[in-house]
Design a protein around this motif. Structure first.
Motif, short mmCIF file in Angstrom:
data_model
loop_
_atom_site.label_atom_id
_atom_site.label_comp_id
_atom_site.label_asym_id
_atom_site.label_seq_id
_atom_site.Cartn_x
_atom_site.Cartn_y
_atom_site.Cartn_z
N ILE A 42 0.88 -1.17 0.00
CA ILE A 42 0.00 0.00 0.00
C ILE A 42 0.92 1.22 0.00
CG2 ILE A 42 -1.89 1.17 1.18
CD1 ILE A 42 -2.47 -1.48 2.60
N PRO A 43 1.33 1.70 -1.18
CA PRO A 43 2.37 2.72 -1.26
C PRO A 43 2.08 4.03 -0.53
CG PRO A 43 1.94 1.78 -3.42
CD PRO A 43 0.89 1.25 -2.49
N GLY A 44 0.86 4.51 -0.46
CA GLY A 44 0.60 5.83 0.09
C GLY A 44 0.32 5.90 1.56
N ALA A 45 0.25 4.79 2.25
CA ALA A 45 -0.19 4.80 3.65
C ALA A 45 0.94 4.45 4.60
CB ALA A 45 -1.32 3.78 3.83
N ALA A 46 0.81 4.94 5.85
CA ALA A 46 1.75 4.56 6.91
C ALA A 46 1.53 3.09 7.24
CB ALA A 46 1.53 5.42 8.14
N GLN A 47 2.63 2.38 7.44
CA GLN A 47 2.56 0.94 7.71
C GLN A 47 3.56 0.58 8.79
OE1 GLN A 47 2.53 -1.36 3.89
NE2 GLN A 47 2.56 0.68 3.00
N LEU A 48 3.28 -0.50 9.49
CA LEU A 48 4.21 -1.03 10.48
C LEU A 48 4.66 -2.40 9.99
CD1 LEU A 48 4.02 -0.77 14.27
CD2 LEU A 48 4.61 -2.94 13.26
N TRP A 49 5.96 -2.61 9.98
CA TRP A 49 6.56 -3.86 9.50
C TRP A 49 7.30 -4.53 10.64
CZ3 TRP A 49 6.15 -4.46 4.05
CH2 TRP A 49 5.77 -3.32 3.34
N ILE A 50 7.21 -5.84 10.72
CA ILE A 50 8.09 -6.60 11.59
C ILE A 50 9.22 -7.10 10.70
CG2 ILE A 50 8.38 -8.64 13.03
CD1 ILE A 50 5.54 -8.32 14.01
N VAL A 51 10.45 -6.73 11.07
CA VAL A 51 11.64 -7.06 10.28
C VAL A 51 12.53 -7.97 11.12
CG1 VAL A 51 13.56 -6.08 8.98
CG2 VAL A 51 11.46 -4.75 9.27
N ASP A 52 13.01 -9.06 10.52
CA ASP A 52 13.86 -9.98 11.27
C ASP A 52 15.30 -9.43 11.37
OD1 ASP A 52 15.38 -10.71 9.02
OD2 ASP A 52 14.46 -12.67 8.81
N PRO A 53 16.16 -10.03 12.20
CA PRO A 53 17.53 -9.51 12.38
C PRO A 53 18.39 -9.52 11.12
CG PRO A 53 16.94 -10.92 14.22
CD PRO A 53 15.84 -11.06 13.20
N HIS A 54 17.99 -10.25 10.10
CA HIS A 54 18.73 -10.25 8.84
C HIS A 54 18.22 -9.17 7.88
CE1 HIS A 54 20.83 -13.82 10.03
NE2 HIS A 54 19.72 -14.49 10.18
N GLY A 55 17.21 -8.42 8.29
CA GLY A 55 16.66 -7.35 7.45
C GLY A 55 15.52 -7.80 6.56
N ASN A 56 15.04 -9.03 6.72
CA ASN A 56 13.92 -9.53 5.91
C ASN A 56 12.59 -9.06 6.48
OD1 ASN A 56 15.62 -11.21 4.21
ND2 ASN A 56 15.85 -12.49 6.02
#
Length: 195
Positions: free
Chosen positions: A153-167
């Protein structure tokens, strides 16, 4: 008599050889069978459970933080908020939620961090609030053109969970609830040996 003795000693060898072949075939079926079945289940999508135990959108295509325009070097799990526009109310809510989630991890809080990647500078008032109330918040610039190509969703604020390898592992929009996110994050940390 000697010929009869030779035939008698060779007779049991044939059934033992057949028995050994059947045992080898059974062992191979037990070892290779499940792997083959799992491969066919994955390729042809049959017997795949429809239920899931996570609440966000699973990112299973190998995308990394860099694929959504964030250059960061973090070796812990990360709660990353991306703001492609000004960090308005929905973005600010996600930043607050990310901090609360890290605190909510309790003894595992040191295994995670929270961050904000914004394409535009935040307002002066919000900058002061971030400096005062979010001392551990990591800040990154967001490359908007890369974000628009890689984000769901390019235009909206989002929260991502990112693993320690950056994935990228899971993605949430501004409607996400803290309880669901915390359950997902705890589950990931429980299963993970990294970070």
């Amino acid at each position: 008599m000697g010929a009869v003795m030779n035939n008698m000693s060779e007779a049991p060898a044939a059934p033992n050889r057949r028995k050994g072949r059947w045992q080898l075939i059974l062992i191979l079926l037990v070892v290779i069978g499940p792997m083959t079945l799992a491969t066919f289940m994955y390729k042809f999508q049959f017997w795949v459970p429809q239920s899931r135990s996570y609440h966000g959108e699973l990112i299973g295509n190998g995308q990394t933080r860099a694929d959504i325009g964030v250059q960061a070097d973090e070796d812990r799990w990360q709660l990353l908020v991306t703001a492609p526009t000004a960090c308005a109310a929905d973005c600010q809510q996600l930043v607050y939620l990310a901090r609360q989630l890290q605190i909510g991890l309790g003894r595992d809080a040191s295994r995670a961090s929270h961050a904000l990647a914004s394409a535009q500078p935040v307002s002066g008032d919000y900058e002061a609030k971030l400096n005062a109330e979010y001392p551990q918040l990591q800040r990154y610039p967001l490359d908007l053109s890369t974000f628009n190509k890689g984000a769901a969703i390019p235009g909206a604020a989002q929260l991502w969970i990112v693993d320690p390898h950056g994935n990228l592992v899971l993605r949430y929009d501004a409607r996400a609830t803290g309880k669901d996110l915390l359950n997902d994050l705890r589950h990931l940390l429980k299963l993970s040996n990294i970070g």
